[in-house]
Design an enzyme around this catalytic site. Structure first.
Site, PDB file in Angstrom:
ATOM      1  N   HIS A   1      29.686  73.733 103.358  1.00 27.75           N
ATOM      2  CA  HIS A   1      28.243  73.535 102.643  1.00 27.75           C
ATOM      3  C   HIS A   1      27.029  74.029 102.832  1.00 27.75           C
ATOM      4  O   HIS A   1      25.949  73.688 103.129  1.00 27.75           O
ATOM      5  CB  HIS A   1      27.901  71.999 102.622  1.00 27.75           C
ATOM      6  CG  HIS A   1      29.160  71.016 102.124  1.00 27.75           C
ATOM      7  ND1 HIS A   1      29.858  71.479 101.003  1.00 27.75           N
ATOM      8  CD2 HIS A   1      29.418  69.696 102.411  1.00 27.75           C
ATOM      9  CE1 HIS A   1      30.505  70.370 100.644  1.00 27.75           C
ATOM     10  NE2 HIS A   1      30.221  69.561 101.347  1.00 27.75           N
TER      11      HIS A   1
ATOM     12  N   HIS B   1      26.025  66.748  95.633  1.00 29.32           N
ATOM     13  CA  HIS B   1      26.955  65.975  96.525  1.00 29.32           C
ATOM     14  C   HIS B   1      26.528  64.505  96.103  1.00 29.32           C
ATOM     15  O   HIS B   1      26.655  63.684  97.210  1.00 29.32           O
ATOM     16  CB  HIS B   1      26.820  66.263  97.760  1.00 29.32           C
ATOM     17  CG  HIS B   1      28.073  66.250  98.692  1.00 29.32           C
ATOM     18  ND1 HIS B   1      28.565  64.914  98.860  1.00 29.32           N
ATOM     19  CD2 HIS B   1      28.862  67.066  99.037  1.00 29.32           C
ATOM     20  CE1 HIS B   1      29.702  65.061  99.445  1.00 29.32           C
ATOM     21  NE2 HIS B   1      29.944  66.217  99.852  1.00 29.32           N
TER      22      HIS B   1
ATOM     23  N   GLU C   1      32.253  66.838  92.581  1.00 28.75           N
ATOM     24  CA  GLU C   1      31.580  68.007  92.983  1.00 28.75           C
ATOM     25  C   GLU C   1      32.090  69.113  92.153  1.00 28.75           C
ATOM     26  O   GLU C   1      33.074  69.519  92.507  1.00 28.75           O
ATOM     27  CB  GLU C   1      31.343  68.264  94.508  1.00 28.75           C
ATOM     28  CG  GLU C   1      31.122  67.050  95.399  1.00 28.75           C
ATOM     29  CD  GLU C   1      31.609  67.368  96.691  1.00 28.75           C
ATOM     30  OE1 GLU C   1      31.237  68.361  97.352  1.00 28.75           O
ATOM     31  OE2 GLU C   1      32.258  66.490  97.410  1.00 28.75           O
TER      32      GLU C   1
END
Ligand code: BGC
Length: 361
Positions: free
Chosen positions: A120, A194, A325
């Site tokens: 991420h 997210h 996502e």
């Protein structure tokens, strides 16, 4: 089921935007919260910290509102490490194997923050930055436009990246997210949101009875450190077959650790298309997901363990929310057979995802 947080009353008229100071980071940077309200009973609040969707309030079939995303009441827990509740994740959503890749003959080394891998966007990614913001409202939508400049070398990535993320709440109860980015050097980019959804309300317990449909005939299998093996696998006859509605919990025990996989969205037409639907039959709330992306990561909050104190003291236990996502596939930079995630100078990266709320009888 949660009650309506009294921060913003329902409006019966035009969409509107309200802004308030949410707090200050430990380094003293002010963080604001933009609350978008539409004309039909839905509102959402977005933080300039991480571009976080902090609340998303939607009525059930009887008009009773609930906040359907997990999150916190104050900035402090967001500034502490948390499981990316509602954040914009970038520069690269999901994992890059061993935090390294080669581009144009040059090897790059990224921050390692998930076992041996990069996750991420690294240690201080787009989820942990204060975005600049401005807002607009029209007759049928309210929006907040966030922008951020990520310097050359940020978390190890090449190129200065200018990113812009626009959240638009419209009267048809869609929360649309438009992402754009440009770069000064070739670089990988893969942005997503997210949010952890729980259509019965963020504090209602687990999502295992909520139903899900994903228009995906394949998933991206991963190894023990959650890096793709490079081949795609058919969902037929497996617990990953969501081509028809299934309760999320129906087959979850057959998936080691719970769902945390990228589904390969069917259809190869470019543009925005409906790829997933979720439904809570008790409240009637539904969520449709439309995206331009080739994949969607279904993550069922497997690592939540009740230790986080969420909004209004809610305890978020395992499977308290599900994430959808929308993104390119994990580790695409090291996988020559996956769609490319490389952005070059002069090009504009674009991704659009719509989360559309509804009710069913
Ligand atoms: C990942 C999970 C991770 C979670 C972070 C998801 O996108 O796939 O493995 O634990 O994000 O909380």
């Amino acid at each position: 089921m949660s009650s309506f947080p009294a921060e913003k009353p329902f409006s019966n008229g035009s969409p509107e935007v309200a802004v308030r100071r949410f707090g200050s980071t430990r380094l003293g940077a002010p963080v604001d919260e933009y609350t978008l309200t539409n004309g039909s009973g839905v509102s959402t609040s977005i933080l300039t910290w991480g571009g976080i969707v902090r609340t998303l309030i939607a009525p059930d079939r009887n008009g009773k509102p609930a906040d359907v995303v997990l999150g916190f009441d104050s900035l402090e827990p967001y500034e502490d490490r948390h499981p990316y509740f509602g954040t914009i994740t970038g520069r690269f959503a999901n994992r890059i194997a061993r935090g390294t890749f080669t581009l144009n003959g040059e090897r790059y080394t990224l921050a390692i923050n998930n076992g041996p891998n990069h996750l991420h966007g690294g240690i201080d990614g787009f989820d942990r930055t204060v975005w600049k913001a401005r807002s607009e409202s029209t007759d049928d939508a309210a929006k907040v436009i966030l922008s951020h400049t990520s310097p050359d070398g940020d978390e190890g990535y090449p190129g200065e990246v200018q990113a812009q993320v626009t959240y638009t709440l419209s009267n048809d109860n869609s929360l649309r997210i438009d992402y754009e980015a440009t770069t000064s050097k070739p670089t990988p980019i893969n942005l997503t949101n997210h949010s952890y959804f729980n259509l019965a309300g963020h504090d209602s317990g687990d999502v295992l009875e909520q139903e899900l449909m994903i228009d995906a005939a394949q998933i991206v299998p991963v190894d023990e450190t959650q890096i793709p093996t490079g081949v795609l696998a058919s969902v037929a006859g497996t617990p990953f077959d969501f081509t028809k509605f299934h309760p999320i919990g129906e087959r979850i025990a057959q998936v080691h650790g719970g769902y945390d996989h990228t589904f390969v969205v069917s259809g190869d037409q470019p543009g925005l298309r409906l790829i997933a639907k979720a439904l809570d039959r008790n409240s009637g709330r539904s969520l449709e997901v439309l995206t331009t992306e080739p994949g969607v990561q279904l993550y069922t909050g497997n690592f939540l363990d009740g230790s986080l104190s969420g909004k209004r003291g809610a305890r978020y236990h395992k499977h308290a929310g599900f994430c959808l996502e929308t993104q390119h596939f994990p580790d695409s930079v090291n996988q020559p057979n996956f769609p490319s995630t490389i952005l070059r100078p002069g090009e504009t990266y674009r991704q659009t995802t719509v989360y559309r709320l509804g009710v069913s009888e």
